[in-house]
Design an enzyme around this catalytic site. Structure first.
Site, PDB file in Angstrom:
ATOM      1  N   GLU A 147       7.171  16.550  15.878  1.00 61.31           N
ATOM      2  CA  GLU A 147       8.057  16.219  14.761  1.00 61.31           C
ATOM      3  C   GLU A 147       7.807  17.214  13.624  1.00 61.31           C
ATOM      4  O   GLU A 147       6.695  17.300  13.116  1.00 61.31           O
ATOM      5  CB  GLU A 147       7.766  14.795  14.279  1.00 61.31           C
ATOM      6  N   GLU A 205       7.998   1.158  11.960  1.00 60.84           N
ATOM      7  CA  GLU A 205       9.116   2.112  11.903  1.00 60.84           C
ATOM      8  C   GLU A 205       8.468   3.488  11.855  1.00 60.84           C
ATOM      9  O   GLU A 205       7.902   3.868  10.827  1.00 60.84           O
ATOM     10  CB  GLU A 205       9.968   1.859  10.646  1.00 60.84           C
ATOM     11  N   LEU A 206       8.546   4.232  12.952  1.00 63.51           N
ATOM     12  CA  LEU A 206       7.693   5.413  13.093  1.00 63.51           C
ATOM     13  C   LEU A 206       8.486   6.719  13.165  1.00 63.51           C
ATOM     14  O   LEU A 206       9.637   6.787  12.759  1.00 63.51           O
ATOM     15  CB  LEU A 206       6.784   5.210  14.312  1.00 63.51           C
ATOM     16  N   LYS A 210       0.884  -1.178   0.000  1.00 61.40           N
ATOM     17  CA  LYS A 210       0.000   0.000   0.000  1.00 61.40           C
ATOM     18  C   LYS A 210       0.919   1.224   0.000  1.00 61.40           C
ATOM     19  O   LYS A 210       1.512   1.580   1.017  1.00 61.40           O
ATOM     20  CB  LYS A 210      -0.876  -0.049   1.260  1.00 61.40           C
ATOM     21  N   GLY A 250       5.866   4.798   8.899  1.00 65.51           N
ATOM     22  CA  GLY A 250       4.967   5.944   8.843  1.00 65.51           C
ATOM     23  C   GLY A 250       4.994   6.701  10.153  1.00 65.51           C
ATOM     24  O   GLY A 250       5.913   6.544  10.957  1.00 65.51           O
ATOM     25  N   SER A 251       3.952   7.484  10.368  1.00 71.27           N
ATOM     26  CA  SER A 251       3.916   8.327  11.567  1.00 71.27           C
ATOM     27  C   SER A 251       3.522   7.501  12.795  1.00 71.27           C
ATOM     28  O   SER A 251       2.903   6.431  12.673  1.00 71.27           O
ATOM     29  CB  SER A 251       2.914   9.453  11.365  1.00 71.27           C
TER      30      SER A 251
HETATM   31  P1  NAD Z   1       1.655   8.376   7.455  1.00 70.52           P
HETATM   32  O1  NAD Z   1       1.701   7.688   8.761  1.00 70.52           O
HETATM   33  O2  NAD Z   1       0.669   9.467   7.271  1.00 70.52           O
HETATM   34  O3  NAD Z   1       1.348   7.310   6.277  1.00 70.52           O
HETATM   35  C1  NAD Z   1       2.136   6.154   6.104  1.00 70.52           C
HETATM   36  C2  NAD Z   1       1.353   5.122   5.299  1.00 70.52           C
HETATM   37  O4  NAD Z   1       0.251   4.664   6.095  1.00 70.52           O
HETATM   38  C3  NAD Z   1       0.742   5.657   4.008  1.00 70.52           C
HETATM   39  O5  NAD Z   1       0.802   4.668   3.006  1.00 70.52           O
HETATM   40  C4  NAD Z   1      -0.700   5.909   4.397  1.00 70.52           C
HETATM   41  O6  NAD Z   1      -1.580   5.895   3.290  1.00 70.52           O
HETATM   42  C5  NAD Z   1      -0.953   4.748   5.352  1.00 70.52           C
HETATM   43  N1  NAD Z   1      -2.052   4.950   6.316  1.00 70.52           N
HETATM   44  C6  NAD Z   1      -2.525   6.120   6.821  1.00 70.52           C
HETATM   45  N2  NAD Z   1      -3.520   5.878   7.690  1.00 70.52           N
HETATM   46  C7  NAD Z   1      -3.680   4.536   7.747  1.00 70.52           C
HETATM   47  C8  NAD Z   1      -4.547   3.677   8.478  1.00 70.52           C
HETATM   48  N3  NAD Z   1      -5.461   4.156   9.342  1.00 70.52           N
HETATM   49  N4  NAD Z   1      -4.428   2.339   8.308  1.00 70.52           N
HETATM   50  C9  NAD Z   1      -3.510   1.840   7.454  1.00 70.52           C
HETATM   51  N5  NAD Z   1      -2.652   2.609   6.721  1.00 70.52           N
HETATM   52  C10 NAD Z   1      -2.743   3.941   6.870  1.00 70.52           C
HETATM   53  O7  NAD Z   1       3.145   8.847   7.162  1.00 70.52           O
HETATM   54  P2  NAD Z   1       3.695   9.805   6.019  1.00 70.52           P
HETATM   55  O8  NAD Z   1       3.159  11.171   6.254  1.00 70.52           O
HETATM   56  O9  NAD Z   1       3.491   9.170   4.677  1.00 70.52           O
HETATM   57  O10 NAD Z   1       5.279   9.751   6.338  1.00 70.52           O
HETATM   58  C11 NAD Z   1       5.899  10.551   7.271  1.00 70.52           C
HETATM   59  C12 NAD Z   1       6.024   9.854   8.607  1.00 70.52           C
HETATM   60  O11 NAD Z   1       6.707   8.612   8.464  1.00 70.52           O
HETATM   61  C13 NAD Z   1       6.868  10.654   9.593  1.00 70.52           C
HETATM   62  O12 NAD Z   1       6.299  10.611  10.872  1.00 70.52           O
HETATM   63  C14 NAD Z   1       8.223   9.949   9.566  1.00 70.52           C
HETATM   64  O13 NAD Z   1       9.015  10.140  10.711  1.00 70.52           O
HETATM   65  C15 NAD Z   1       7.791   8.533   9.396  1.00 70.52           C
HETATM   66  N6  NAD Z   1       8.891   7.746   8.834  1.00 70.52           N
HETATM   67  C16 NAD Z   1       9.533   6.862   9.638  1.00 70.52           C
HETATM   68  C17 NAD Z   1      10.629   6.147   9.143  1.00 70.52           C
HETATM   69  C18 NAD Z   1      11.364   5.141   9.983  1.00 70.52           C
HETATM   70  O14 NAD Z   1      12.100   4.340   9.416  1.00 70.52           O
HETATM   71  N7  NAD Z   1      11.198   5.127  11.290  1.00 70.52           N
HETATM   72  C19 NAD Z   1      11.047   6.350   7.821  1.00 70.52           C
HETATM   73  C20 NAD Z   1      10.352   7.255   7.026  1.00 70.52           C
HETATM   74  C21 NAD Z   1       9.269   7.950   7.539  1.00 70.52           C
END
Ligand code: NAD
Length: 478
Positions: free
Chosen positions: A378, A249-250, A174, A227-228
Site C-alpha cells: 500500500e 477498517e484497514l 485514542k 488503521g493499517s
Molecule cells: P496505523 O495503523 O499506524 O495507526 C492507527 C491508529 O492505531 C493510531 O491511533 C495509532 O496510534 C494506533 N496504534 C498503533 N499501534 C497500535 C497498537 N499496537 N495497539 C493499539 N493501537 C495502535 O495507521 P495510520 O498510519 O495512522 O493510518 C494509515 C492506515 O490506515 C493506512 O493503512 C490506511 O489504509 C488505513 N485507513 C483505513 C481506512 C478504512 O476505512 N479502511 C480509512 C483510513 C485509513
C-alpha cells in the site's frame, strides 16, 4: 492541550508530554500528554461508570444534547478546520469537509436511532410455545475504544463516536499521535454540550503503548479501529485475549480498471480526484491503475498533463490543491517505495521528488503484475503505478491479486460489462465510472480479505455498537 478523562481536562499522571508539529513547516505547534497505563485504566473505569448513567438516559433526552453538540461544532467550524489543516497538512477546504461530516453524522445517527424499531419474533414453530411472546431489544455494548488514524482523523472519529454515543455507549478515544489536537477539541465540545462525566474520554500517546494498553483492557465492550492492516492484526490478537469484539477498517491497494470503451477524459479526471486528495493518503484512493492497452498511452499523456498542472504547497493557501504528507518520514517512505518499484523494473515517467513532507505527484509506467506495488504494497502518497491489459480476464486477475479488498473502480461505457466485472472484484465497494474513493455517509463501508472486519455507515453502525437481547414473555397467553 490536555486529555479529557471523566469530563475534565487532564495531564498525564507522570507529567510527560510530546510535541505536535505542523508538517508543512516542521514547527512545534503544541504539546499533549503521554498517558501512562494508570491513566488509560482510569479513563476506562470512568467510561464504565459514565456509560451506566448515559445508557439509562432515554433517547428523547439524549437528542437535545446531541443537537447542542451539532450547534457547537457549527459555531466552531472555521477554528476546527484550521486546526486540522495545521496538524495534518491537508488544505482548509479538505479539512472543512471533514468538520461537515461531524455535523452530518451526529444528525444522521440521531435520526436513524429514532427508527431502530425493536423486533418481535413468531412463536408456535415448536409445540407448546403458543403461550409466549418473544421480543428482541438492542442494548449498548458498553465502553467503545475508538482508535483513529492520522489521514482523516475528524471523519473517522465521527464515524465511530457519533453512533457509539447516540446508542448510549461511552467512548475512550485514542487519536493518532501526529494529530491529536482537533479530536481533543471535538471532545471538549462534547463535554460542553452536556454529555455526562465519563461518557467521553480521550487519551494521547503512542499507539504501541497507549493504544495497546487501551485495547488490552478487559472492561471494554468493543474496539473500533481504523488503521493499517499490520496494526489491525495486533489489535485483533490483543482484544481476542478478552474476547472483546472488534470492528476493523484497514488498508487497501485499490484497483482502477479502465476498459477499451471507457471515456478516457472522465477516467483521467477520476484517477486524479481519487489519488491526489489528501496527498494520496486515503485508504480508498485508487492505487493500481489497470488500463486497457488500446487506451493506455492516451490515458498516460492526459494524466501527466493534469498532474503536472497541480498546485502543491502551503495547505493554508486557498490556491493550493495538494498539501503535504503527515510528516517527513511518511514522505521518505513513499520515496523508498517508488525507488523499489523502479529497481524492480518500472520507469519513473513523472515526479518522484521529495521536499520535507511534500511529495510530487508521481507516474510510474512499465509496471508488471509481479511487482510489490501491484500486489500487497500500500503506497500512502500521490503515486500512480500504471499497468496495461488486453483481456477483461487479465484485468480481473490483476485487480484481485492482492491481500486487500477495500474499494475499486471500473470505467466502461458498457454498463452491463462493468457490472459483470464489479461482481467479480473482491472488494467491499466497486464504483462504476469512477475511482473507488467514494464513501457515502449512508452506505455500509467495509473491506474484504485483509482490509477489515465489519462495516460502518449511517445505515449499519448502530447495529455494530449495540447487542441484541432476547426477552421472552412465557406463560402469558395460556
Ligand atoms: P496505523 O495503523 O499506524 O495507526 C492507527 C491508529 O492505531 C493510531 O491511533 C495509532 O496510534 C494506533 N496504534 C498503533 N499501534 C497500535 C497498537 N499496537 N495497539 C493499539 N493501537 C495502535 O495507521 P495510520 O498510519 O495512522 O493510518 C494509515 C492506515 O490506515 C493506512 O493503512 C490506511 O489504509 C488505513 N485507513 C483505513 C481506512 C478504512 O476505512 N479502511 C480509512 C483510513 C485509513
Amino acid at each position: 492541550m490536555q486529555m479529557i478523562i471523566n469530563g475534565k481536562r487532564t495531564d498525564s499522571s507522570d507529567g510527560k508530554t510530546m510535541n505536535v508539529y505542523n508538517p508543512a513547516t516542521n514547527q512545534v505547534i503544541d504539546t499533549v500528554p503521554v498517558a501512562t497505563k494508570e491513566d488509560v485504566d482510569y479513563a476506562v473505569d470512568c467510561a464504565v461508570a459514565g456509560q451506566k448513567i448515559w445508557g439509562s438516559v432515554p433517547l428523547y433526552k439524549r437528542g437535545p444534547i446531541v443537537e447542542k453538540y451539532v450547534e457547537l461544532v457549527k459555531a466552531h467550524k472555521e477554528e476546527l478546520a484550521r486546526m486540522e489543516s495545521e496538524e495534518v497538512g491537508k488544505t482548509i477546504p479538505e479539512a472543512a469537509n471533514e468538520i461537515n461530516n461531524v455535523i452530518a453524522f451526529f444528525t444522521g445517527f440521531l435520526e436513524k436511532a429514532k427508527h431502530e424499531y425493536e423486533e418481535s419474533y413468531p412463536v408456535g414453530m415448536e409445540p407448546n410455545t403458543e403461550e409466549r411472546m418473544q421480543i428482541v431489544i438492542r442494548e449498548p455494548v458498553g465502553v467503545i475504544a475508538c482508535i483513529i488514524p492520522y489521514n482523516f482523523p475528524v471523519s473517522l472519529f465521527t464515524h465511530k463516536v457519533a453512533p457509539a454515543l447516540v446508542a448510549g455507549n461511552s467512548v475512550v478515544v485514542k487519536p493518532a499521535s501526529d494529530c491529536p489536537r482537533t479530536l481533543i477539541r471535538l471532545c471538549e465540545l462534547l463535554v460542553e454540550a452536556g454529555f455526562p462525566d465519563g461518557t467521553v474520554n480521550i487519551v494521547t500517546g503512542k499507539g504501541s503503548e497507549v493504544g495497546a494498553w487501551l485495547v488490552g483492557n478487559g472492561k471494554l465492550g468493543s474496539v473500533s479501529l481504523t488503521g493499517s492492516t499490520a496494526v489491525g492484526a495486533k489489535i485483533a490478537a490483543l482484544a481476542g485475549q478478552n474476547i472483546t469484539p472488534v470492528t476493523l477498517e484497514l488498508g487497501g491497494n485499490d484497483p482502477f480498471i479502465v476498459c477499451d470503451d471507457a471515456d478516457v477524459d472522465m477516467a483521467v479526471h477520476e484517477a486524479v480526484l481519487g489519488r491526489l486528495v489528501n496527498a494520496g493518503q486515503i485508504c480508498v484512493a485508487s492505487k493500481r491503475f489497470i488500463i486497457h492497452n488500446s487506451v493506455k498511452e492516451e490515458f498516460i499523456s492526459k494524466l501527466v498533463e493534469k498532474v503536472s498542472a497541480y498546485v502543491i504547497g502551503d495547505p493554508s493557501d486557498p490556491k493550493t490543491q495538494m498539501g503535504c504528507l503527515i510528516n517527513e518520514e511518511a514522505a521518505k517512505k513513499v520515496d523508498r517505495q517508488v525507488k523499489r518499484c523502479v529497481d524492480q523494473g518500472a520507469r519513473l515517467l513523472y515526479g518522484g521528488e521529495r521536499n520535507g513532507a511534500f511529495y510530487t505527484p508521481t507516474v510510474l509506467v512499465d509496471v508488471t503484475k509481479e511487482m510489490d506495488i501491484m500486489r500487497d504494497e500500500e503506497v500512502f502518497g500521490p503515486v500512480f503505478p500504471i499497468i496495461g491489459f488486453d483481456t477483461v480476464e487479465e484485468a480481473i486477475e490483476i485487480a484481485n491479486n492482492t491481500m486487500y479488498g477495500l474499494s475499486s473502480g471500473v470505467c466502461s461505457r458498457d454498463i452491463g460489462k462493468a457490472i459483470k466485472i464489479a461482481r467479480r472484484i473482491e472488494a467491499g465497494t466497486v464504483v462504476i465510472n469512477g475511482g473507488g474513493r467514494l464513501r457515502s455517509r449512508e452506505m455500509p463501508f467495509g473491506g474484504r480479505k485483509k482490509s477489515g472486519i465489519g462495516a460502518e455507515g449511517v445505515s449499519c453502525t448502530l447495529r455494530e455498537v449495540t447487542a441484541p437481547k432476547n426477552i421472552i414473555l412465557k406463560n402469558i397467553l395460556k
